[in-house]
Design a protein around this motif. Structure first.
Motif, PDB file in Angstrom:
ATOM      1  N   GLY A  20       0.949  -1.281  -0.029  1.00 18.83           N
ATOM      2  CA  GLY A  20       0.130   0.003  -0.014  1.00 18.83           C
ATOM      3  C   GLY A  20       0.840   1.253   0.068  1.00 18.83           C
ATOM      4  N   LEU A  21       0.228   2.520  -0.091  1.00 18.64           N
ATOM      5  CA  LEU A  21       0.611   3.613   0.063  1.00 18.64           C
ATOM      6  C   LEU A  21       0.803   4.285   1.437  1.00 18.64           C
ATOM      7  CD1 LEU A  21      -0.608   5.590  -3.297  1.00 18.64           C
ATOM      8  CD2 LEU A  21       1.458   4.420  -2.931  1.00 18.64           C
ATOM      9  N   PRO A  59     -12.382   6.124   3.369  1.00 19.39           N
ATOM     10  CA  PRO A  59     -10.909   6.643   2.922  1.00 19.39           C
ATOM     11  C   PRO A  59     -10.604   7.838   3.198  1.00 19.39           C
ATOM     12  CG  PRO A  59     -12.659   6.749   1.248  1.00 19.39           C
ATOM     13  CD  PRO A  59     -13.305   6.093   2.270  1.00 19.39           C
ATOM     14  N   ASN A  60      -9.344   7.917   3.343  1.00 15.27           N
ATOM     15  CA  ASN A  60      -8.824   9.554   3.587  1.00 15.27           C
ATOM     16  C   ASN A  60      -8.248  10.275   2.578  1.00 15.27           C
ATOM     17  OD1 ASN A  60      -6.182   8.055   3.008  1.00 15.27           O
ATOM     18  ND2 ASN A  60      -5.644   7.818   5.118  1.00 15.27           N
ATOM     19  N   CYS A  61      -8.442   9.672   1.337  1.00 16.72           N
ATOM     20  CA  CYS A  61      -8.222  10.204   0.154  1.00 16.72           C
ATOM     21  C   CYS A  61      -9.400  10.195  -0.953  1.00 16.72           C
ATOM     22  CB  CYS A  61      -7.125   9.580  -0.542  1.00 16.72           C
ATOM     23  SG  CYS A  61      -5.596   9.926   0.319  1.00 16.72           S
ATOM     24  N   ASP A  62      -9.540  10.721  -2.118  1.00 17.67           N
ATOM     25  CA  ASP A  62     -10.429  10.889  -2.982  1.00 17.67           C
ATOM     26  C   ASP A  62      -9.871  11.232  -4.450  1.00 17.67           C
ATOM     27  OD1 ASP A  62     -13.142  10.545  -4.086  1.00 17.67           O
ATOM     28  OD2 ASP A  62     -13.755  12.345  -3.344  1.00 17.67           O
ATOM     29  N   LYS A  93       2.315  10.990   9.488  1.00 15.55           N
ATOM     30  CA  LYS A  93       3.460  10.057   9.156  1.00 15.55           C
ATOM     31  C   LYS A  93       3.223   8.545   9.380  1.00 15.55           C
ATOM     32  CE  LYS A  93       8.347   9.445   9.463  1.00 15.55           C
ATOM     33  NZ  LYS A  93       9.676  10.177   9.951  1.00 15.55           N
ATOM     34  N   GLY A  94       3.304   7.846   8.584  1.00 18.53           N
ATOM     35  CA  GLY A  94       3.506   6.388   8.699  1.00 18.53           C
ATOM     36  C   GLY A  94       1.895   5.842   8.439  1.00 18.53           C
ATOM     37  N   GLU A  95       0.958   6.532   8.263  1.00 19.56           N
ATOM     38  CA  GLU A  95      -0.569   6.153   8.098  1.00 19.56           C
ATOM     39  C   GLU A  95      -0.503   5.729   6.341  1.00 19.56           C
ATOM     40  OE1 GLU A  95      -4.913   7.950   8.354  1.00 19.56           O
ATOM     41  OE2 GLU A  95      -3.302   9.251   9.105  1.00 19.56           O
ATOM     42  N   GLU A  96      -1.272   4.757   6.224  1.00 22.83           N
ATOM     43  CA  GLU A  96      -1.663   4.317   4.982  1.00 22.83           C
ATOM     44  C   GLU A  96      -2.696   5.143   4.219  1.00 22.83           C
ATOM     45  OE1 GLU A  96      -2.696   0.533   2.130  1.00 22.83           O
ATOM     46  OE2 GLU A  96      -2.674   0.204   4.398  1.00 22.83           O
TER      47      GLU A  96
END
Length: 103
Positions: A20-21, A59-62, A93-96
């Motif tokens: 993962g990113l 999710p934390n992104c879109d 920092k460190g979160e996917e």
């Protein structure tokens, strides 16, 4: 020099699925991390950024869809779409980084 990922992101083992990113540093909400997918005609191409982001129901992104036009040297216009990854919240920092899959 070409860099397949933004400076703030790396690829690591994911608890969600495979690789993962992950954030290498704090990433602020609203940050445009770059292109994840490109659609030319009926074909969708995935970039390294799009290839390693995992799905999450929350999710934390879109993805932001951008409709583009380009012209070749003969004056023919080409239409295509691209999607950029945008953070929906501050990422530690460190979160996917995650995305709700929509394709």
């Amino acid at each position: 020099m070409y860099k397949p990922l933004p400076e703030s992101v790396t690829i690591k083992e994911s608890d969600i699925n495979g690789l993962g990113l992950f954030a290498d540093q704090k990433i602020m909400r609203g940050t445009n991390l770059g292109m994840t997918h490109l659609k030319i005609g009926g074909t969708i191409f995935r970039t390294p950024l799009g290839g390693f982001i995992n799905h999450a129901n929350e999710p934390n992104c879109d993805k932001a869809e951008l409709r583009m036009t380009s012209e070749d040297m003969q004056g023919h216009q080409y239409y295509y779409k691209k999607w950029n990854l945008i953070t929906e919240q501050d990422i530690k920092k460190g979160e996917e980084l995650t995305l709700k899959y929509t394709f």
